[in-house]
Scaffold this motif. Structure first.
Motif, PDB file in Angstrom:
ATOM      1  N   ALA A  41     -22.797   3.215  -7.173  1.00 45.24           N
ATOM      2  CA  ALA A  41     -23.894   2.991  -6.235  1.00 45.24           C
ATOM      3  C   ALA A  41     -23.729   3.941  -5.058  1.00 45.24           C
ATOM      4  O   ALA A  41     -22.629   4.395  -4.746  1.00 45.24           O
ATOM      5  N   GLU A  42     -24.842   4.194  -4.394  1.00 44.25           N
ATOM      6  CA  GLU A  42     -24.812   5.037  -3.204  1.00 44.25           C
ATOM      7  C   GLU A  42     -25.539   4.298  -2.092  1.00 44.25           C
ATOM      8  O   GLU A  42     -26.694   3.905  -2.235  1.00 44.25           O
ATOM      9  N   ILE A  43     -24.821   4.078  -0.993  1.00 46.45           N
ATOM     10  CA  ILE A  43     -25.379   3.372   0.157  1.00 46.45           C
ATOM     11  C   ILE A  43     -25.208   4.259   1.376  1.00 46.45           C
ATOM     12  O   ILE A  43     -24.076   4.599   1.740  1.00 46.45           O
ATOM     13  N   ALA A  44     -26.321   4.624   1.993  1.00 45.34           N
ATOM     14  CA  ALA A  44     -26.326   5.471   3.193  1.00 45.34           C
ATOM     15  C   ALA A  44     -25.534   6.756   2.976  1.00 45.34           C
ATOM     16  O   ALA A  44     -24.778   7.190   3.843  1.00 45.34           O
ATOM     17  N   GLY A  45     -25.670   7.339   1.788  1.00 40.75           N
ATOM     18  CA  GLY A  45     -25.000   8.596   1.505  1.00 40.75           C
ATOM     19  C   GLY A  45     -23.545   8.462   1.109  1.00 40.75           C
ATOM     20  O   GLY A  45     -22.873   9.455   0.869  1.00 40.75           O
ATOM     21  N   VAL A  46     -23.038   7.233   1.042  1.00 41.21           N
ATOM     22  CA  VAL A  46     -21.646   7.006   0.649  1.00 41.21           C
ATOM     23  C   VAL A  46     -21.644   6.475  -0.777  1.00 41.21           C
ATOM     24  O   VAL A  46     -22.305   5.488  -1.089  1.00 41.21           O
ATOM     25  N   ARG A  47     -20.886   7.119  -1.642  1.00 42.32           N
ATOM     26  CA  ARG A  47     -20.835   6.744  -3.049  1.00 42.32           C
ATOM     27  C   ARG A  47     -19.741   5.700  -3.271  1.00 42.32           C
ATOM     28  O   ARG A  47     -18.616   5.867  -2.818  1.00 42.32           O
ATOM     29  N   PHE A  48     -20.074   4.613  -3.956  1.00 44.04           N
ATOM     30  CA  PHE A  48     -19.140   3.541  -4.270  1.00 44.04           C
ATOM     31  C   PHE A  48     -18.975   3.432  -5.771  1.00 44.04           C
ATOM     32  O   PHE A  48     -19.958   3.332  -6.501  1.00 44.04           O
TER      33      PHE A  48
END
Length: 79
Positions: free
Chosen positions: A30-37
């Motif tokens: 997943a990607e949240i606010a440009g941060v990949r998890f």
């Protein structure tokens, strides 16, 4: 008595994290606010949130707890 409970909690936590990483979150991305998890990032994030929530709970519980016990006043000396 507390040490076996701590060991059991650690065993359950490690088992749950291993199970999540190998089955339930397999292929998770997943990607949240440009941060990949990824799957491991997600497990560590939720573990950190649980630790923070526990800290807030302990802080609130300790604030409402009574202070240290005060010693009973000594009776006046008999005259």
């Amino acid at each position: 008595m507390i040490n076996p409970v701590q060991q059991l909690a650690a065993l359950i936590g490690v088992s749950a994290a291993g199970w999540l990483a190998s089955t339930a979150l397999r292929g998770f991305s997943a990607e949240i606010a440009g941060v990949r998890f990824g799957r491991i990032d997600t497990i560590f994030t939720f573990a950190g949130l649980i630790v923070i929530a526990g800290g807030f709970y302990a802080s609130a519980a300790l604030r409402s707890a009574d202070g240290p016990a005060q010693p009973a006043p000594e009776p006046a000396a008999a005259r």
